[in-house]
Structure formats: structure tokens, C-alpha cells
Design a protein around this motif. Sequence first.
Motif, PDB file in Angstrom:
ATOM      1  N   ALA A  59     -35.819   8.064 -21.156  1.00 33.94           N
ATOM      2  CA  ALA A  59     -35.233   7.667 -22.447  1.00 33.94           C
ATOM      3  C   ALA A  59     -35.157   8.819 -23.438  1.00 33.94           C
ATOM      4  CB  ALA A  59     -36.041   6.516 -23.050  1.00 33.94           C
ATOM      5  N   PHE A  60     -35.927   9.884 -23.192  1.00 34.16           N
ATOM      6  CA  PHE A  60     -35.840  11.050 -24.079  1.00 34.16           C
ATOM      7  C   PHE A  60     -34.507  11.771 -23.851  1.00 34.16           C
ATOM      8  CE2 PHE A  60     -40.489  10.562 -23.886  1.00 34.16           C
ATOM      9  CZ  PHE A  60     -40.778  10.582 -25.251  1.00 34.16           C
ATOM     10  N   LYS A  61     -33.883  12.190 -24.925  1.00 36.97           N
ATOM     11  CA  LYS A  61     -32.603  12.907 -24.832  1.00 36.97           C
ATOM     12  C   LYS A  61     -32.873  14.409 -24.840  1.00 36.97           C
ATOM     13  CE  LYS A  61     -30.294   9.012 -25.176  1.00 36.97           C
ATOM     14  NZ  LYS A  61     -29.540   8.457 -24.047  1.00 36.97           N
ATOM     15  N   ILE A  62     -32.895  15.006 -23.652  1.00 38.22           N
ATOM     16  CA  ILE A  62     -33.197  16.441 -23.579  1.00 38.22           C
ATOM     17  C   ILE A  62     -32.088  17.205 -22.852  1.00 38.22           C
ATOM     18  CG2 ILE A  62     -35.699  16.088 -23.669  1.00 38.22           C
ATOM     19  CD1 ILE A  62     -35.706  16.535 -20.625  1.00 38.22           C
ATOM     20  N   SER A  63     -30.852  16.687 -22.948  1.00 36.04           N
ATOM     21  CA  SER A  63     -29.736  17.282 -22.218  1.00 36.04           C
ATOM     22  C   SER A  63     -29.512  18.751 -22.591  1.00 36.04           C
ATOM     23  CB  SER A  63     -28.450  16.483 -22.467  1.00 36.04           C
ATOM     24  OG  SER A  63     -28.199  16.374 -23.849  1.00 36.04           O
ATOM     25  N   ASP A  64     -29.824  19.139 -23.847  1.00 39.01           N
ATOM     26  CA  ASP A  64     -29.617  20.525 -24.274  1.00 39.01           C
ATOM     27  C   ASP A  64     -30.630  21.486 -23.655  1.00 39.01           C
ATOM     28  OD1 ASP A  64     -27.530  19.653 -25.834  1.00 39.01           O
ATOM     29  OD2 ASP A  64     -28.727  19.514 -27.677  1.00 39.01           O
ATOM     30  N   TYR A  65     -31.711  20.955 -23.087  1.00 38.08           N
ATOM     31  CA  TYR A  65     -32.792  21.811 -22.585  1.00 38.08           C
ATOM     32  C   TYR A  65     -32.967  21.728 -21.068  1.00 38.08           C
ATOM     33  CZ  TYR A  65     -33.828  21.216 -27.540  1.00 38.08           C
ATOM     34  OH  TYR A  65     -33.731  21.155 -28.912  1.00 38.08           O
ATOM     35  N   ILE A  66     -32.047  21.038 -20.394  1.00 41.72           N
ATOM     36  CA  ILE A  66     -32.203  20.826 -18.949  1.00 41.72           C
ATOM     37  C   ILE A  66     -32.306  22.143 -18.189  1.00 41.72           C
ATOM     38  CG2 ILE A  66     -31.051  19.982 -16.866  1.00 41.72           C
ATOM     39  CD1 ILE A  66     -29.944  17.695 -18.520  1.00 41.72           C
ATOM     40  N   PHE A 101     -39.805  22.188 -12.489  1.00 43.50           N
ATOM     41  CA  PHE A 101     -38.486  22.389 -11.888  1.00 43.50           C
ATOM     42  C   PHE A 101     -37.887  21.045 -11.466  1.00 43.50           C
ATOM     43  CE2 PHE A 101     -35.888  23.149  -8.067  1.00 43.50           C
ATOM     44  CZ  PHE A 101     -34.956  24.047  -8.571  1.00 43.50           C
ATOM     45  N   ALA A 102     -38.704  20.209 -10.795  1.00 43.35           N
ATOM     46  CA  ALA A 102     -38.242  18.889 -10.347  1.00 43.35           C
ATOM     47  C   ALA A 102     -37.923  17.984 -11.531  1.00 43.35           C
ATOM     48  CB  ALA A 102     -39.314  18.240  -9.457  1.00 43.35           C
ATOM     49  N   PHE A 103     -38.696  18.122 -12.611  1.00 47.76           N
ATOM     50  CA  PHE A 103     -38.450  17.353 -13.830  1.00 47.76           C
ATOM     51  C   PHE A 103     -37.059  17.679 -14.380  1.00 47.76           C
ATOM     52  CE2 PHE A 103     -38.946  16.827 -18.506  1.00 47.76           C
ATOM     53  CZ  PHE A 103     -39.265  15.476 -18.529  1.00 47.76           C
ATOM     54  N   GLY A 104     -36.705  18.969 -14.357  1.00 43.93           N
ATOM     55  CA  GLY A 104     -35.376  19.385 -14.804  1.00 43.93           C
ATOM     56  C   GLY A 104     -34.277  18.853 -13.902  1.00 43.93           C
ATOM     57  N   LEU A 105     -34.529  18.860 -12.573  1.00 44.31           N
ATOM     58  CA  LEU A 105     -33.545  18.320 -11.623  1.00 44.31           C
ATOM     59  C   LEU A 105     -33.312  16.839 -11.864  1.00 44.31           C
ATOM     60  CD1 LEU A 105     -34.395  19.892  -8.139  1.00 44.31           C
ATOM     61  CD2 LEU A 105     -32.523  20.486  -9.668  1.00 44.31           C
ATOM     62  N   LEU A 106     -34.382  16.136 -12.181  1.00 42.54           N
ATOM     63  CA  LEU A 106     -34.296  14.702 -12.449  1.00 42.54           C
ATOM     64  C   LEU A 106     -33.302  14.433 -13.580  1.00 42.54           C
ATOM     65  CD1 LEU A 106     -37.314  12.311 -12.560  1.00 42.54           C
ATOM     66  CD2 LEU A 106     -35.770  12.337 -14.488  1.00 42.54           C
ATOM     67  N   PHE A 107     -33.431  15.196 -14.655  1.00 42.13           N
ATOM     68  CA  PHE A 107     -32.523  15.012 -15.797  1.00 42.13           C
ATOM     69  C   PHE A 107     -31.128  15.564 -15.513  1.00 42.13           C
ATOM     70  CE2 PHE A 107     -36.372  14.087 -18.143  1.00 42.13           C
ATOM     71  CZ  PHE A 107     -35.943  13.132 -19.044  1.00 42.13           C
ATOM     72  N   LEU A 108     -31.045  16.562 -14.639  1.00 40.06           N
ATOM     73  CA  LEU A 108     -29.723  17.075 -14.244  1.00 40.06           C
ATOM     74  C   LEU A 108     -28.952  15.985 -13.506  1.00 40.06           C
ATOM     75  CD1 LEU A 108     -27.746  19.470 -14.049  1.00 40.06           C
ATOM     76  CD2 LEU A 108     -28.882  20.104 -11.899  1.00 40.06           C
ATOM     77  N   GLY A 109     -29.657  15.244 -12.635  1.00 45.35           N
ATOM     78  CA  GLY A 109     -29.023  14.130 -11.929  1.00 45.35           C
ATOM     79  C   GLY A 109     -28.546  13.061 -12.887  1.00 45.35           C
ATOM     80  N   ILE A 110     -29.360  12.754 -13.898  1.00 41.02           N
ATOM     81  CA  ILE A 110     -28.990  11.753 -14.904  1.00 41.02           C
ATOM     82  C   ILE A 110     -27.758  12.213 -15.683  1.00 41.02           C
ATOM     83  CG2 ILE A 110     -29.736  10.646 -17.052  1.00 41.02           C
ATOM     84  CD1 ILE A 110     -32.586  10.743 -15.935  1.00 41.02           C
ATOM     85  N   GLU A 111     -27.754  13.489 -16.059  1.00 41.09           N
ATOM     86  CA  GLU A 111     -26.622  14.042 -16.821  1.00 41.09           C
ATOM     87  C   GLU A 111     -25.342  13.996 -16.000  1.00 41.09           C
ATOM     88  OE1 GLU A 111     -25.360  15.764 -20.517  1.00 41.09           O
ATOM     89  OE2 GLU A 111     -27.220  14.788 -19.872  1.00 41.09           O
ATOM     90  N   THR A 112     -25.454  14.306 -14.706  1.00 40.78           N
ATOM     91  CA  THR A 112     -24.288  14.270 -13.811  1.00 40.78           C
ATOM     92  C   THR A 112     -23.723  12.852 -13.723  1.00 40.78           C
ATOM     93  OG1 THR A 112     -25.219  16.083 -12.494  1.00 40.78           O
ATOM     94  CG2 THR A 112     -23.466  14.778 -11.480  1.00 40.78           C
ATOM     95  N   MET A 113     -24.617  11.876 -13.548  1.00 44.69           N
ATOM     96  CA  MET A 113     -24.167  10.478 -13.482  1.00 44.69           C
ATOM     97  C   MET A 113     -23.515  10.056 -14.797  1.00 44.69           C
ATOM     98  SD  MET A 113     -27.050   8.402 -11.272  1.00 44.69           S
ATOM     99  CE  MET A 113     -28.497   9.033 -12.124  1.00 44.69           C
TER     100      MET A 113
END
Length: 562
Positions: free
Chosen positions: A105-112, A139-151
Amino acid sequence: MNEKIQIIFGLLGGLAVFIYGMNMMSECLQKAAGDKMKSILALLTKNPLLGVLAGALTTAVLQSSSATTVMAIGFVSAGLMNLPQAISIIFGANIGTTMTAQIIAFKISDYIYVIIFIGFLISFVTKSEKVKSIGQTIFAFGLLFLGIETMGDVMKPLASSPVFTDLIGRVAHIPVLGVAVGTFMTLVVQSSSATIAVLQNFASQPGPDGVTSILGLAGAIPILLGDNIGTTITALLASIGQSKDAKRTAVAHCIFNISGCFLFIWFVKPFAALIQNISPKGPEIEAISRQIANAHTVFNITMTLIWVCLIKLMVKIVMTLIPDGKKGVEDPGSPIYLDENIISQPAAALQLVAKEIFRMSDQVGDILKKTIELVKNEEVKSIDGLKENGEQVERLGKCITEYLAALFSSGSLTEQQAAQTASLMCVLSDVERMGTLSVEMAECMLERSDRKYKYTPEAMDELQKSLKVLNKMFCDSLKALQGDDGIEPGKMMKRKDKLLDLDIKMRKAHIERVNKGKCKASLTAPFTNILHLIDRMGNSCINLADVVESGTSMKYFMLEEK
């Protein structure tokens, strides 16, 4: 590429990155936590509240309620915990799994990309295994949000599609349909965290007015309830082939989530209003992700508070659904504690291995006692039973060795856990050797009977004294491994010296008897062979004591029960 195909591949690719990141984060968190997992599991007592806390903490570390549930099923199947304890663990796991939704739920798209780079840098530069695991977690935490951003990026065109918005409108206004959609999604993906992440991301897309959510919280809650039902399939699959209590644990997980769905489905709108009041304010498309996370948390906490007070009722329900029936005959040569499903959680798997080794050591202890009785009474009729017992120990040892090898090859062991696994293999080897040598000694006695060897009463008395010392050494070495502070490993060496002295005296006495004509010279070889077997068994006992002196206690691997 066709726009529709591009959206499908974008969703699938984003979901793949998300699940990979989540699984990698779970594995690396577990490596970083190391044996703290045991401390969390040691909270297990007969108090259901502590069981709930243990389940919540374990799931927060593993980032997977399915992993915790599978672990609980493995433990209850192995007899390391009882059914009420396992059920309380699962209640806690449902609370712990809400942590993932709260993080998303945190919005961290600018820091992925910054997070991904920092994680990569730490894991690439450092040589410390623990620090490397922390870097890989980041690193995996960043990938997790990268997947969310892609979707999220590929979902934006869907928000303007009249056909799709009409379909979502039907789901939003028919709660039962929403539950079915959520259940199906989780059954396919096999991860409620992943489907809830998709739900959060999709609900954050604006509707035709550009302000409100395309789905709305009232439309998202039924899908959320369906996600909770769908995740129970993992537990049911893990319980296949397990004990009755393991199946009951999985069924309890299903009852928890299904009963929650039936309870909340009638109050979707009031529940949505409550969540909106306790969640941060702001435009719906910005706040709805947090609202879904809060709804997930409140749902699981509420159901846990209800069921933890009714845990005895839950036990009665699952006992009624899955009655005891007839107990099958236990095969001594087959493992009863090892569970292939939890190899990916080494802290838990090592405890099951320790339990199985102790079971095998009990069998070896029985073989040794029977061998002593055979020598004492000169009764060779029991040799067939001893041989069968020896074969059972051999089969069990092979199964445990294969399980430990699978642990090594899983790649999930830390350096410390790898060293612990190696120590367990050493213990296993010496315990198994004790059983093999005991059977060999019994066979020597059989050969004596077949060839009509006749030792003097003095020789038999000396032999019995040596075997009694050996039996005491083996029993004390096992007690020391179990953490009995009353047993000093140093005293084991003194007993070994006593055994050696007896060996020397017995050899000299035998030669004197041969010289005096009391014993035949032909008895020297078989008698010496028996003494050699006793000496080798004494060495195995010393090896077990050395494991304790090196700092490894089998008690370390066992769940602390009060």
C-alpha cells in the motif's frame, strides 16, 4: 503487437516479477533471520494466544502464510505439536500475511530503481552471508514493487474500456461473483499475496470520471474474501498423504476463511464504511490501496479473535469431519516425522530430522539390549528378529540421509545451518553404525553356535561386563545429545578407557586359557572379532560425545515445549 495481447503479456510478466520478488524476499529473509526462526517457534505452548503470536511472527518473517501453514501441518504430523497448537499457529498466520498488503500500500514508485540498485550493491560487494542475504532481500523488495508498477502501467488502458468497466460493474454489485473471482484467481496463482497485490493495483485505477476507483472498496472486499478462501488450497494439498491431525489442521484453515467470508459477505457496505473511516483520507484512487490492506488486516484480526475463543469448538468440528478411524501399523523402517513440504524452511526441517534420529536411536538401543540378552542367555533363536531390526534401521537411515541431502541441495541453508546439518549426518552415521555392529556381534554368536564354539564361563562374564559398559556409554551419549547437563562428555572417554582395559584383559585372559588348555586355539579369531566389534562401537559412542563437545546439542533442534 496487438494492444490486447500486450496487456495480457504485461499483466503476466508483471505478476511473474512480483511473485519471483516475493519468493526471493521470503527465502532471503529466512536466511537473514537464521535460527531466530527457532526462537519464534519456541513460543509454542498450550496457550493459544502465544500460538497466534508465533504464527503471526513466523509469517511476517517468511512473508508467506502458505509456508507457515505447511510448516504447522508438518509439525503436527511429526507430533512436535498438538492439534490446538497448530490451529492457533494458522490463526496467527492469517494475521501475519496481511503485512504484505500493508507494505504494498505504500507508494514508492519513485524509489523502485534506487532500492533495486542498493540491494544489488550490498549483495554484490559484501562477503558476509548474513549481510548478503539482507542485500538480496532489499533487491527482491524492489523487484516486488517493479512487478506491481508493471501491472499498473498495463492496466491503465483497461480503465477506459467500456466492455471491461461494464464487467467490473457487475462484479462490484454482485458480492458472490466477486468472491468467486477472488477464489479462482488465488487457485490459479497459488498466492493470496499476489492476487491481493493485483487487486490493490487494479482498484487504484480511476474510473470514467477520473476521480473514483474503477472498482471501489465495496467491490474489492468480496474479491478479497475470495482470495482468503483460495489460499486454503495450498494447505489442503500439503496435507495429502499426511496424518489425520495434519488433514484436520488444513481443514481448520479452510473453516477459518470460509466462515469469515460467510460472516462478512452480509455486511460488505457497512464494513467498507468502517474501513474508510479508520483509513487515511484523500482521493479514492490514492487511498483505496491502503483501505484494501486495512480491510484484509481487520478481517483476519476479527476472525482470529472470534475463533481463538472457540478453539475447542474448532477442534471438535475438524475431529468430527475427519474421525480417527483405525490406526495403521507403523513401519519401523519408514520415517514418520520427515516432511518433504518443509525442506524450504531449514529451521523447521532440522527439527524433524532430529526427532527422526532420536526415533532411530531408540530402535538401535533396543537392538543393543537384545544383543546383550543374546550373549547373556546364549539364546540364538532371536537372531532372525535382530537381523530384521537391523535392516529396518538401515532403511530408516537411508531415508534420513536422503532427506538431509535434499536439504543441502535446496540452496536454502545458511552457513550455520549447513554446519548443523553436517553434525546431524555425523550423529546419524554413528547411531546407524551402532545398530549394524550390534547385529554383526549377534551373528558372531550365531556362528559360534553353528560351529559349536564353547567359550569358558569366565570369558562370557568378561564379555557381558564389556557390553554393559558399552550400553551405558551409548545411553549417556544420547542423553548428552538431548541436552542432559548431568552427563559430562569428558566422562565418556574414561568409560572408553575402561572398555579398552577390559579388552586388553580379555585378550590376555583368553591367551592364558588357551595355554592352559581351557580354550581351543581355534576360538581366538572369532573371540577377537567380537572384541573388535565392541571396540568399534565404543568409538562410535565417543564420536557422539565429541559432537556434543563441539557445541552441538540435539536439544537445540527440538521445539521447546512446556
